[in-house]
Design a protein around this motif. Structure first.
Motif, short mmCIF file in Angstrom:
data_model
loop_
_atom_site.label_atom_id
_atom_site.label_comp_id
_atom_site.label_asym_id
_atom_site.label_seq_id
_atom_site.Cartn_x
_atom_site.Cartn_y
_atom_site.Cartn_z
N UNK A 87 0.84 -1.20 0.00
CA UNK A 87 0.00 0.00 0.00
C UNK A 87 0.88 1.25 0.00
N UNK A 88 0.24 2.37 -0.27
CA UNK A 88 0.96 3.63 -0.24
C UNK A 88 -0.03 4.74 0.12
N UNK A 89 0.43 5.98 0.05
CA UNK A 89 -0.44 7.10 0.45
C UNK A 89 -0.80 7.98 -0.73
N UNK A 90 -1.97 8.58 -0.66
CA UNK A 90 -2.39 9.55 -1.67
C UNK A 90 -2.83 10.81 -0.94
N UNK A 91 -2.28 11.92 -1.40
CA UNK A 91 -2.68 13.19 -0.80
C UNK A 91 -3.41 14.03 -1.84
N UNK A 92 -4.60 14.47 -1.49
CA UNK A 92 -5.44 15.21 -2.43
C UNK A 92 -5.68 16.62 -1.88
N UNK A 93 -5.37 17.60 -2.72
CA UNK A 93 -5.61 18.98 -2.33
C UNK A 93 -6.65 19.56 -3.27
N UNK A 94 -7.56 20.34 -2.75
CA UNK A 94 -8.54 20.94 -3.64
C UNK A 94 -9.42 21.95 -2.93
N UNK A 95 -10.04 22.78 -3.74
CA UNK A 95 -11.04 23.71 -3.22
C UNK A 95 -12.39 23.20 -3.69
N UNK A 96 -13.22 22.83 -2.74
CA UNK A 96 -14.48 22.18 -3.06
C UNK A 96 -15.63 23.16 -2.85
N UNK A 97 -16.37 23.37 -3.92
CA UNK A 97 -17.47 24.34 -3.86
C UNK A 97 -18.81 23.65 -3.66
N UNK A 98 -19.68 24.31 -2.88
CA UNK A 98 -21.08 23.89 -2.67
C UNK A 98 -21.25 22.52 -2.04
N UNK A 99 -20.22 22.06 -1.36
CA UNK A 99 -20.31 20.77 -0.66
C UNK A 99 -21.45 20.81 0.37
N UNK A 100 -21.67 22.01 0.92
CA UNK A 100 -22.69 22.17 1.97
C UNK A 100 -24.12 22.12 1.45
N UNK A 101 -24.31 21.87 0.14
CA UNK A 101 -25.68 21.81 -0.38
C UNK A 101 -26.23 20.38 -0.36
N UNK A 102 -25.41 19.40 0.06
CA UNK A 102 -25.86 18.01 0.02
C UNK A 102 -26.83 17.68 1.15
N UNK A 103 -27.90 17.00 0.78
CA UNK A 103 -28.80 16.44 1.78
C UNK A 103 -29.08 15.01 1.34
N UNK A 104 -29.70 14.23 2.22
CA UNK A 104 -29.99 12.85 1.85
C UNK A 104 -28.84 11.95 2.24
N UNK A 105 -28.86 10.72 1.74
CA UNK A 105 -27.92 9.73 2.27
C UNK A 105 -26.70 9.49 1.37
N UNK A 106 -26.51 10.35 0.38
CA UNK A 106 -25.33 10.18 -0.48
C UNK A 106 -24.21 11.07 0.02
N UNK A 107 -22.98 10.61 -0.16
CA UNK A 107 -21.84 11.36 0.37
C UNK A 107 -20.76 11.56 -0.69
#
Ligand code: HEC
Length: 248
Positions: free
Chosen positions: A39-59
């Motif tokens: 195994x190894x590691x993965x590092x992800x950097x990003x600016x995520x927009x509108x993540x706070x609009x999610x409702x319901x059971x999907x992620x």
């Protein structure tokens, strides 16, 4: 007799050639790096927009997949955001070496992939390096953005093929920049007693009726667009989006 000499000569030539090839010509190959880790590691950097609009059971998750399964091999849920835009550095540690893609994906509670929002294919020669660093830059991962990209503009359901710009069916223009404003709070063309999307009330929304059961004024073909199991979860997602207030 002469034939035998020829054959001997030929054999001799081959043996000589093989010896020459086998000789050390001074060239040293780069050592082949064989990783013994699994195994190894993965590092992800990003600016995520509108993540706070999610409702319901999907992620929305950062996750690794391979082609054998729709279930993530490893995943990390993007942390709940209180603002429209959030910058994150996420580390997936212990990524199995049979991973083929690192994705920002929408999954259900069983970790099954519903949609890919961003995908990075892990190059063969990078698979064993210590840490893979990926910058996804700015990504709209919002609930409406996802529905818009995958359903209204998507090539599978193809709403915008019939509902685009000037010649849109039922005067409903679902092209990328117009879909939201032509749906939310807008009167339906085919049934003037209905509103296309009533924020907070999917059951009264004409859009939801048309895509789930069809309507006598529109016809009954729309539900068929969601028959593919790839798109079926979106009926749920659209319902949750409307019931959650139909945020942009
Ligand atoms: C093959 C063409 C076609 C595709 C693809 C299509 N539609 Fe339609 N849609 C129509 C037609 C045609 C009507 C109107 C029927 C009529 O005029 O009697 C309609 C009507 C509608 C209406 C009613 C609008 C109103 O205000 O009366 C909605 C909502 C709708 N479509 C949504 C969608 C969505 C969402 C998709 C993608 C999942 C989609 N349509 C894909 C052809 C299409």
């Amino acid at each position: 007799m002469r034939h035998i000499i020829y054959i001997f000569n030929a054999i001799f030539a081959v043996v000589l050639a093989l010896q020459l090839v086998g000789c050390d010509d001074g060239h040293v190959d780069d050592p082949v790096y064989v990783n013994t880790e699994d195994s190894y590691n993965v590092q992800i950097t990003g600016t995520f927009q509108s993540l706070n609009t999610w409702t319901g059971s999907y992620i929305v998750v950062a996750a690794c997949f391979n082609e054998e399964s729709e279930y993530s091999l490893i995943q990390k849920v993007l942390p709940a955001a209180s603002t429209d835009s959030t910058t994150e550095v996420l580390t997936l540690s212990g990524v199995p070496t049979n991973s083929k893609t690192v994705e920002i994906a929408l999954v259900n509670t069983l970790r099954k992939r519903i949609a890919t929002l961003y995908s990075y294919e892990i190059p063969e020669n990078q698979r064993y390096s210590d840490t893979i660093k990926i910058d996804v830059e700015t990504l709209n991962v919002g609930m409406f953005g996802t529905i818009n990209q995958l359903i209204f503009q998507g090539t599978g359901t193809n709403c915008s093929r019939c509902h685009a710009s000037a010649r849109a069916a039922a005067d409903l223009d679902l092209s990328a920049d117009n879909a939201y404003h032509n749906l939310v709070g807008k009167k339906a063309t085919k049934d003037s007693t209905k509103t296309r999307v009533v924020p907070g009330d999917a059951d009264s929304s004409f859009l939801y009726k048309v895509i789930t059961e069809g309507d006598e004024n529109v016809g009954y073909s729309h539900p068929g667009l969601f028959a593919d199991e790839k798109y079926a979860p979106f009926l749920d997602i659209i319902k949750a989006w409307i019931n959650g207030g139909a945020k942009e």
